[in-house]
Design a protein around this motif. Structure first.
Motif, PDB file in Angstrom:
ATOM      1  N   GLY A   1      79.130  65.707  32.574  1.00  0.00           N
ATOM      2  CA  GLY A   1      78.719  64.650  33.693  1.00  0.00           C
ATOM      3  C   GLY A   1      77.999  65.108  34.985  1.00  0.00           C
ATOM      4  O   GLY A   1      77.220  64.472  35.434  1.00  0.00           O
ATOM      5  N   ILE A   2      78.574  65.969  35.432  1.00  0.00           N
ATOM      6  CA  ILE A   2      78.046  66.621  36.589  1.00  0.00           C
ATOM      7  C   ILE A   2      76.582  67.189  36.433  1.00  0.00           C
ATOM      8  O   ILE A   2      75.719  66.859  37.358  1.00  0.00           O
ATOM      9  CB  ILE A   2      79.002  67.611  37.466  1.00  0.00           C
ATOM     10  N   ILE A   3      76.550  68.104  35.293  1.00  0.00           N
ATOM     11  CA  ILE A   3      75.331  68.123  35.088  1.00  0.00           C
ATOM     12  C   ILE A   3      74.032  67.132  34.710  1.00  0.00           C
ATOM     13  O   ILE A   3      72.830  67.382  35.297  1.00  0.00           O
ATOM     14  CB  ILE A   3      75.115  69.313  33.921  1.00  0.00           C
ATOM     15  N   PHE A   4      74.668  66.185  33.946  1.00  0.00           N
ATOM     16  CA  PHE A   4      73.902  65.020  33.690  1.00  0.00           C
ATOM     17  C   PHE A   4      73.308  64.530  35.298  1.00  0.00           C
ATOM     18  O   PHE A   4      72.162  63.989  35.113  1.00  0.00           O
ATOM     19  CB  PHE A   4      74.580  63.866  33.173  1.00  0.00           C
ATOM     20  N   LEU A   5      74.437  64.205  36.090  1.00  0.00           N
ATOM     21  CA  LEU A   5      73.941  63.501  37.353  1.00  0.00           C
ATOM     22  C   LEU A   5      72.817  64.513  38.049  1.00  0.00           C
ATOM     23  O   LEU A   5      72.228  63.886  38.815  1.00  0.00           O
ATOM     24  CB  LEU A   5      75.190  63.376  38.070  1.00  0.00           C
ATOM     25  N   PHE A   6      73.087  65.724  37.921  1.00  0.00           N
ATOM     26  CA  PHE A   6      72.273  66.798  38.787  1.00  0.00           C
ATOM     27  C   PHE A   6      70.951  66.673  38.129  1.00  0.00           C
ATOM     28  O   PHE A   6      69.786  66.716  38.796  1.00  0.00           O
ATOM     29  CB  PHE A   6      72.643  68.099  38.474  1.00  0.00           C
ATOM     30  N   GLY A   7      70.796  66.431  36.796  1.00  0.00           N
ATOM     31  CA  GLY A   7      69.414  66.160  36.376  1.00  0.00           C
ATOM     32  C   GLY A   7      68.629  64.921  37.024  1.00  0.00           C
ATOM     33  O   GLY A   7      67.703  64.842  37.261  1.00  0.00           O
TER      34      GLY A   7
END
Ligand SMILES: [Zn+2]
Length: 144
Positions: free
Chosen positions: A123-129
Motif C-alpha cells: 500500500g505504501i509503495i503504491f501510494l509512493f508511485g
C-alpha cells in the motif's frame, strides 16, 4: 505549458530509467509484487490522478462519464495553485478519491471495509508511485 502526452512521456521515461538503474546497479531489487505496486500507483498517478484534474484537461476528460466525480475537485482547486504542490497536491487527490471509493463501498455493502488483506508495505509503495508521478508532473510544469 506541457500537454498531457508530454507529461506522460516524461513520467514514463524517468520512471523506467530510475527502475532500470536501481535494478541493474543492484541499488534496490524489486520483488515482482513491489514492482507491480509501484508500477500501478505510478500509472494511476500519471494517467488519472494528475495535478491537471483542476482544469478541463485531457486527464480530466479521460475519466469519461466518471469525470462528474472530479467536478467538485475542479471547482475547489484553482489551476496550478495548491493542486500543483509537489507533495500536498498528491495527498489531497489521494484522500479525495479515497473518500469517493469508500463512499461507494459503503453504499454497496452498507459498511466500511474492516481490514485489507494486503500488506501495508505494498500500500505504501503504491501510494509512493502515485506521489512520484505527481511530483514529476509538477517538476515538468516548473521547468517548461
Ligand atoms: Zn500541470
Amino acid at each position: 505549458m506541457p500537454g498531457y502526452n508530454r507529461h506522460r512521456i516524461f513520467n514514463y521515461i524517468i520512471f523506467f530509467a530510475i527502475v532500470f538503474v536501481l535494478y541493474y546497479k543492484n541499488i534496490f531489487s524489486f520483488t515482482p509484487g513491489m514492482l507491480l505496486a509501484i508500477g500501478l500507483g505510478f500509472y494511476i498517478g500519471t494517467e488519472f490522478l494528475t495535478p491537471d484534474l483542476d482544469t478541463n484537461s485531457t486527464a480530466y476528460k479521460r475519466w469519461g462519464r466518471l469525470k462528474i466525480l472530479m467536478l467538485p475537485y475542479k471547482w475547489l482547486f484553482t489551476h496550478r495553485k495548491s493542486s500543483h504542490d509537489i507533495l500536498y497536491g498528491a495527498i489531497v487527490r489521494i484522500l479525495y478519491i479515497s473518500v469517493i471509493i469508500l463512499g461507494f463501498y459503503y453504499l454497496i455493502f452498507k459498511s466500511l471495509p474492516q481490514e485489507l488483506d494486503l500488506s501495508p508495505v505494498y500500500g505504501i509503495i503504491f501510494l509512493f508511485g502515485i506521489i512520484s508521478a505527481n511530483a514529476l508532473h509538477v517538476i515538468l510544469d516548473k521547468i517548461m
